[in-house]
Design an enzyme around this catalytic site. Structure first.
Site, short mmCIF file in Angstrom:
data_model
loop_
_atom_site.label_atom_id
_atom_site.label_comp_id
_atom_site.label_asym_id
_atom_site.label_seq_id
_atom_site.Cartn_x
_atom_site.Cartn_y
_atom_site.Cartn_z
N LEU A 167 0.85 -1.19 0.00
CA LEU A 167 0.00 0.00 0.00
C LEU A 167 0.88 1.24 0.00
O LEU A 167 0.52 2.25 0.58
CB LEU A 167 -0.93 -0.01 1.21
N LYS A 168 2.04 1.14 -0.62
CA LYS A 168 2.92 2.30 -0.67
C LYS A 168 2.66 3.04 -1.98
O LYS A 168 2.93 2.53 -3.06
CB LYS A 168 4.38 1.85 -0.54
N CYS A 205 7.96 -7.98 -14.13
CA CYS A 205 6.82 -8.89 -13.94
C CYS A 205 5.45 -8.22 -13.97
O CYS A 205 4.61 -8.56 -14.81
CB CYS A 205 6.99 -9.64 -12.64
N1 LIG Z 1 12.59 -11.62 -12.53
C1 LIG Z 1 11.79 -11.93 -11.53
O1 LIG Z 1 11.83 -11.33 -10.46
C2 LIG Z 1 10.80 -13.07 -11.67
C3 LIG Z 1 10.13 -13.54 -10.53
C4 LIG Z 1 9.19 -14.57 -10.66
C5 LIG Z 1 8.96 -15.13 -11.91
N2 LIG Z 1 9.62 -14.66 -12.99
C6 LIG Z 1 9.41 -15.33 -14.28
O2 LIG Z 1 10.52 -16.22 -14.49
C7 LIG Z 1 10.88 -16.26 -15.87
C8 LIG Z 1 12.33 -15.86 -16.05
O3 LIG Z 1 12.48 -14.51 -15.70
P1 LIG Z 1 13.92 -13.83 -15.52
O4 LIG Z 1 13.69 -12.43 -15.10
O5 LIG Z 1 14.78 -14.72 -14.69
O6 LIG Z 1 14.44 -13.90 -17.06
P2 LIG Z 1 15.77 -13.33 -17.67
O7 LIG Z 1 15.40 -12.71 -18.96
O8 LIG Z 1 16.54 -12.56 -16.66
O9 LIG Z 1 16.65 -14.66 -17.98
C9 LIG Z 1 16.33 -15.63 -18.92
C10 LIG Z 1 17.60 -16.40 -19.30
O10 LIG Z 1 17.26 -17.51 -20.13
C11 LIG Z 1 18.28 -17.70 -21.11
N3 LIG Z 1 17.75 -18.51 -22.22
C12 LIG Z 1 16.84 -18.16 -23.17
N4 LIG Z 1 16.59 -19.22 -23.98
C13 LIG Z 1 17.33 -20.27 -23.52
C14 LIG Z 1 17.49 -21.63 -23.93
N5 LIG Z 1 16.84 -22.16 -24.97
N6 LIG Z 1 18.35 -22.41 -23.21
C15 LIG Z 1 19.03 -21.92 -22.17
N7 LIG Z 1 18.91 -20.63 -21.73
C16 LIG Z 1 18.07 -19.82 -22.41
C17 LIG Z 1 18.67 -16.27 -21.48
O11 LIG Z 1 19.95 -16.22 -22.07
C18 LIG Z 1 18.61 -15.58 -20.09
O12 LIG Z 1 19.87 -15.63 -19.45
C19 LIG Z 1 9.86 -15.34 -16.58
O13 LIG Z 1 8.78 -16.13 -17.01
C20 LIG Z 1 9.41 -14.40 -15.48
O14 LIG Z 1 8.11 -13.89 -15.71
C21 LIG Z 1 10.55 -13.66 -12.90
O1 LIG Z 2 3.61 -0.88 -2.06
C1 LIG Z 2 4.25 -0.96 -3.13
C2 LIG Z 2 5.00 -2.10 -3.50
C3 LIG Z 2 5.67 -2.10 -4.73
N1 LIG Z 2 5.60 -1.02 -5.55
C4 LIG Z 2 6.29 -1.07 -6.86
O2 LIG Z 2 5.93 -2.28 -7.51
C5 LIG Z 2 6.99 -2.73 -8.35
C6 LIG Z 2 7.30 -4.18 -8.06
O3 LIG Z 2 7.88 -4.30 -6.77
P1 LIG Z 2 8.20 -5.72 -6.10
O4 LIG Z 2 6.99 -6.53 -6.06
O5 LIG Z 2 8.90 -5.46 -4.83
O6 LIG Z 2 9.28 -6.29 -7.12
P2 LIG Z 2 9.39 -7.47 -8.18
O7 LIG Z 2 10.78 -7.95 -8.08
O8 LIG Z 2 8.88 -6.99 -9.48
O9 LIG Z 2 8.45 -8.67 -7.63
C7 LIG Z 2 7.12 -8.89 -8.08
O10 LIG Z 2 7.11 -9.61 -9.29
C8 LIG Z 2 7.79 -10.90 -9.22
C9 LIG Z 2 7.80 -11.48 -10.62
O11 LIG Z 2 6.62 -12.14 -10.94
C10 LIG Z 2 7.06 -11.79 -8.21
O12 LIG Z 2 7.72 -13.05 -8.14
C11 LIG Z 2 7.05 -11.11 -6.85
O13 LIG Z 2 6.32 -11.90 -5.93
C12 LIG Z 2 6.40 -9.73 -7.00
O14 LIG Z 2 6.45 -9.03 -5.75
C13 LIG Z 2 8.15 -1.77 -8.10
O15 LIG Z 2 8.21 -0.84 -9.15
C14 LIG Z 2 7.79 -1.08 -6.78
O16 LIG Z 2 8.32 0.21 -6.72
C15 LIG Z 2 4.86 0.10 -5.19
O17 LIG Z 2 4.80 1.08 -5.94
N2 LIG Z 2 4.21 0.11 -3.98
#
Ligand SMILES: NC(=O)c1ccc[n+]([C@@H]2O[C@H](COP(=O)([O-])OP(=O)(O)OC[C@H]3O[C@@H](n4cnc5c(N)ncnc54)[C@H](O)[C@@H]3O)[C@@H](O)[C@H]2O)c1
Ligand SMILES: O=c1ccn([C@@H]2O[C@H](COP(=O)(O)OP(=O)(O)O[C@H]3O[C@H](CO)[C@@H](O)[C@H](O)[C@H]3O)[C@@H](O)[C@H]2O)c(=O)[nH]1
Length: 434
Positions: free
Chosen positions: A250-251, A260
């Site tokens: 709620l910020k 994401c």
């Molecule tokens: N970044 C987050 O905080 C976060 C959190 C939760 C879920 N997710 C989900 O997880 C998934 C990955 O996100 P990310 O941010 O880690 O991605 P990213 O883009 O940082 O990394 C993906 C990696 O996969 C590699 N790659 C692509 N094709 C490949 C292949 N055929 N074989 C081997 N490597 C290959 C790329 O070179 C890259 O290093 C997404 O679906 C995202 O929505 C991300």
């Molecule tokens: O009260 C809040 C909380 C977050 N944010 C903004 O929301 C965005 C996302 O923040 P945060 O959720 O902390 O970061 P992410 O690393 O993007 O993580 C989200 O997205 C990931 C990818 O799916 C999920 O795995 C996590 O659970 C989910 O929190 C940022 O721009 C923050 O500044 C706000 O403006 N107000």
């Protein structure tokens, strides 16, 4: 357990490293050979607190390996995790081309029966599609079971979140595969929620969409507070004391960014539209967020009239603190608008400048400290609430800026503190101070 993790971005690398830390034998595979080289030397290609140390420890203890060769990576694996990106296509859908490619890589290189676990965020039905792609290649030679295991870590606290998550969600139609996933994850000591594949896939989108909704909701309340002379921080505090509402997310600020929320909300709108469901609520959440990202620019335009020739200090560029990730950062929209309006943007970020240079307009100038950015500025935009931004005393703004006019997109300073200094201060959902 012998595990392979495909994709070593924020999710894959953190997952692989943490799985090795709880005792599994993990090989991380990435097509980017330069990343593989770095990781073999114990260096993470991304900035994530605590990750390098944990990588080095597990490499040294012989449980963590890196390769760019899928066949080599799968040679011993009993379980393969898919952790590649699922970015947004032009029409807002989840782009599954990397997931499809990994399914083909698995089919073409596996040498035994496998459990395939999807960590990437994927639309409902994708795990079934992964199974079909692999099965089409291996036919009856090997058996493949699929498990949806969405990831909930946040960037900047990814290692902490992996060890301290609220829940681990696993969805499968195979009891055996579910039992294997339970076994793999047991050492984390986190509650495990088991469900069917499609519900697991939906839990991920629903969770992100709900959190995004909370943010857009409080941002709308903030905008109202400004018009009605209320204070959104007190409003959020008073709301959050109700357990049914909760105080987290709620910020108020300048909208959500990152890799994401923007793409996953948009993908869920598309997923809904494919089954002829108009997800109006989520469409509004996205619209509110798009407007919110422009707020500091709109406030500055209203204050100055013409921004041409004004020097703006942009403090923080990453979408949030403690990450180098620039995906969907508010700084992108803001710097484009400022540059188009003829302003000079002098930007500082402790970690994200290298990534920012690839995305922000060429006109943006980068400096090495908050102080350098403030020097001679007509106004300061606080975009990311890094500790060093929050800890820069208002004296410094007064001393270095041409005029100490601050547009704080993250409410870094209390209004009481601001009262003590001769600065002009505009924040989010709180009265301005002139
Ligand atoms: N970044 C987050 O905080 C976060 C959190 C939760 C879920 N997710 C989900 O997880 C998934 C990955 O996100 P990310 O941010 O880690 O991605 P990213 O883009 O940082 O990394 C993906 C990696 O996969 C590699 N790659 C692509 N094709 C490949 C292949 N055929 N074989 C081997 N490597 C290959 C790329 O070179 C890259 O290093 C997404 O679906 C995202 O929505 C991300
Ligand atoms: O009260 C809040 C909380 C977050 N944010 C903004 O929301 C965005 C996302 O923040 P945060 O959720 O902390 O970061 P992410 O690393 O993007 O993580 C989200 O997205 C990931 C990818 O799916 C999920 O795995 C996590 O659970 C989910 O929190 C940022 O721009 C923050 O500044 C706000 O403006 N107000």
């Amino acid at each position: 357990m012998q595990i392979a993790v495909v994709g070593t971005g924020y999710v894959g690398l953190v997952t692989g490293v943490c799985l090795s830390d709880i005792g599994h034998h993990v090989t991380c595979i990435d097509i980017d050979e330069s990343k593989v080289e770095l990781m073999r030397d114990g260096h993470a290609p991304i900035y994530e607190p605590g990750l390098d140390e944990l990588m080095k420890k597990n490499i040294d203890q012989g449980r963590l390996f890196f390769t760019a060769n899928h066949r080599e990576g799968f040679s011993e694996a009993e379980v393969v995790y898919i952790a590649v990106g699922t970015p947004q296509t032009e029409n807002g859908e989840a782009d599954l081309r990397f997931v499809d490619q990994v399914a083909k890589d698995i089919g073409n290189n596996m040498n035994r029966n496998l459990v395939v676990v999807t960590k990437s965020t994927v639309p409902v039905g994708t795990n079934e599609r992964v199974k079909q792609i692999i099965s089409k290649i291996v036919k009856d030679k090997y058996e493949v079971e699929v498990v949806s295991n969405p990831e909930f870590l946040r960037e900047g606290t990814a290692v902490y979140d992996t060890f301290h998550g609220d829940r681990i969600v696993i969805g499968s139609d195979s009891e055996r595969a579910l039992a294997i996933l339970e076994e793999i994850n047991r050492p984390f000591g986190i509650p495990i929620f088991k469900t069917d594949i499609r519900s697991a896939e939906m839990i991920k989108y629903a969770s992100n969409a709900f959190l995004a909704t909370k943010i857009s909701f409080i941002n709308e309340i903030a905008n109202l507070c400004e018009k009605l002379s209320a204070n959104v921080e007190d409003v959020a505090m008073g709301m959050g004391m109700d357990d049914r509402i909760g105080s987290k997310f709620l910020k108020a600020g300048i909208g959500y960014g990152g890799s994401c929320f923007p793409k996953d909300t948009s993908a869920l709108v598309q997923i809904a539209s494919f089954v002829k469901h108009d997800f109006n609520l989520l469409k509004s959440v996205i619209e509110v967020n798009n407007d919110q990202r422009l707020l500091l620019f709109e406030k500055a335009k209203e204050r100055f009239g013409d921004l041409s020739g004004k020097q703006i200090a942009m403090l923080g560029l990453a979408f949030k603190p403690n990450t180098d990730d620039m995906r969907e950062a508010a700084s992108i929209t803001l710097s484009r608008e400022l540059v188009n309006a003829g302003a000079k943007v002098v930007a500082y970020d402790p970690i994200a400048i290298n990534n920012a240079k690839k995305i922000l307009p060429n006109e943006v100038e980068y400096v090495d400290s908050v102080e350098e950015a403030l020097h001679g500025a007509d106004a300061a935009f606080i975009v990311t609430e890094w500790d060093e931004v929050k800890n820069t005393n208002l004296d410094v703004y007064i001393k270095l800026m041409k005029s100490p006019i601050i547009f704080d997109g993250r409410n870094c300073f209390s209004l009481d503190k601001v009262e003590e200094y001769p600065v002009e201060y505009h924040s989010i959902g709180r009265p301005s101070k002139y």
